[in-house]
Scaffold this motif. Sequence first.
Motif, mmCIF file in Angstrom:
data_model
loop_
_atom_site.group_PDB
_atom_site.id
_atom_site.type_symbol
_atom_site.label_atom_id
_atom_site.label_comp_id
_atom_site.label_asym_id
_atom_site.label_seq_id
_atom_site.Cartn_x
_atom_site.Cartn_y
_atom_site.Cartn_z
ATOM 1 N N HIS A 19 0.854 -1.214 -0.053
ATOM 2 C CA HIS A 19 0.030 0.041 0.088
ATOM 3 C C HIS A 19 0.885 1.251 -0.003
ATOM 4 C CE1 HIS A 19 -3.902 -1.912 1.637
ATOM 5 N NE2 HIS A 19 -3.259 -2.841 0.997
ATOM 6 N N MET A 20 0.366 2.350 -0.455
ATOM 7 C CA MET A 20 0.925 3.672 -0.386
ATOM 8 C C MET A 20 1.259 4.149 0.834
ATOM 9 S SD MET A 20 2.524 4.240 -3.256
ATOM 10 C CE MET A 20 2.907 6.026 -3.249
ATOM 11 N N VAL A 21 -0.057 3.870 1.612
ATOM 12 C CA VAL A 21 -0.232 4.495 2.918
ATOM 13 C C VAL A 21 -0.596 3.393 3.805
ATOM 14 C CG1 VAL A 21 -1.475 6.270 4.365
ATOM 15 C CG2 VAL A 21 -0.895 6.749 2.045
ATOM 16 N N CYS A 22 -0.142 3.430 5.098
ATOM 17 C CA CYS A 22 -0.599 2.351 6.088
ATOM 18 C C CYS A 22 -2.003 2.622 6.346
ATOM 19 C CB CYS A 22 0.157 2.340 7.509
ATOM 20 S SG CYS A 22 -0.489 1.213 8.557
ATOM 21 N N ARG A 23 -3.038 1.410 6.332
ATOM 22 C CA ARG A 23 -4.430 1.540 6.411
ATOM 23 C C ARG A 23 -4.686 1.918 8.031
ATOM 24 N NH1 ARG A 23 -4.840 -4.331 4.625
ATOM 25 N NH2 ARG A 23 -4.059 -5.604 6.187
ATOM 26 N N ALA A 24 -3.804 1.423 8.859
ATOM 27 C CA ALA A 24 -3.905 1.559 10.263
ATOM 28 C C ALA A 24 -3.674 3.074 10.818
ATOM 29 C CB ALA A 24 -3.322 0.419 11.014
ATOM 30 N N CYS A 25 -2.451 3.583 10.363
ATOM 31 C CA CYS A 25 -2.121 4.801 11.107
ATOM 32 C C CYS A 25 -1.545 5.894 9.922
ATOM 33 C CB CYS A 25 -0.772 4.248 11.928
ATOM 34 S SG CYS A 25 0.524 4.144 10.984
#
Length: 111
Positions: A19-25
């Motif tokens: 992912h490009m961006v963490c889905r959690a933080c």
Amino acid sequence: MELNAYKCTECGELHHPRHMVCRACGNRDFEEVELNGEGTVLTWTRVFNLPEGYMVPYLCFAIVKFDDTGLVVSGRIDSDDPQIGMRVKSTVAIVKETEIDHYGFIFEPVD
Ligand SMILES: [Zn+2]
């Protein structure tokens, strides 16, 4: 070719595919974590309407949960009679050879 998950360097959340961006933080930095090759089939399907170029009547695809990381991924399953709960081992292979090769998981039943 290796099987990798991508671990967030801030919170440790695992992702696959990358992912490009963490889905959690929301962090954008990841480190690669090698995936163990074995897991369990959660569900599967048989696909008859394949894209042009496949010289087979159908292919089976499965959703598999890896033992070590708990990651759930999709891929092709190399079986004519897949079962929910079936134990499989994954490899990475060229799924379709075109101008750009597409790599993906191939699951093989484990005895
Ligand atoms: Zn994170």
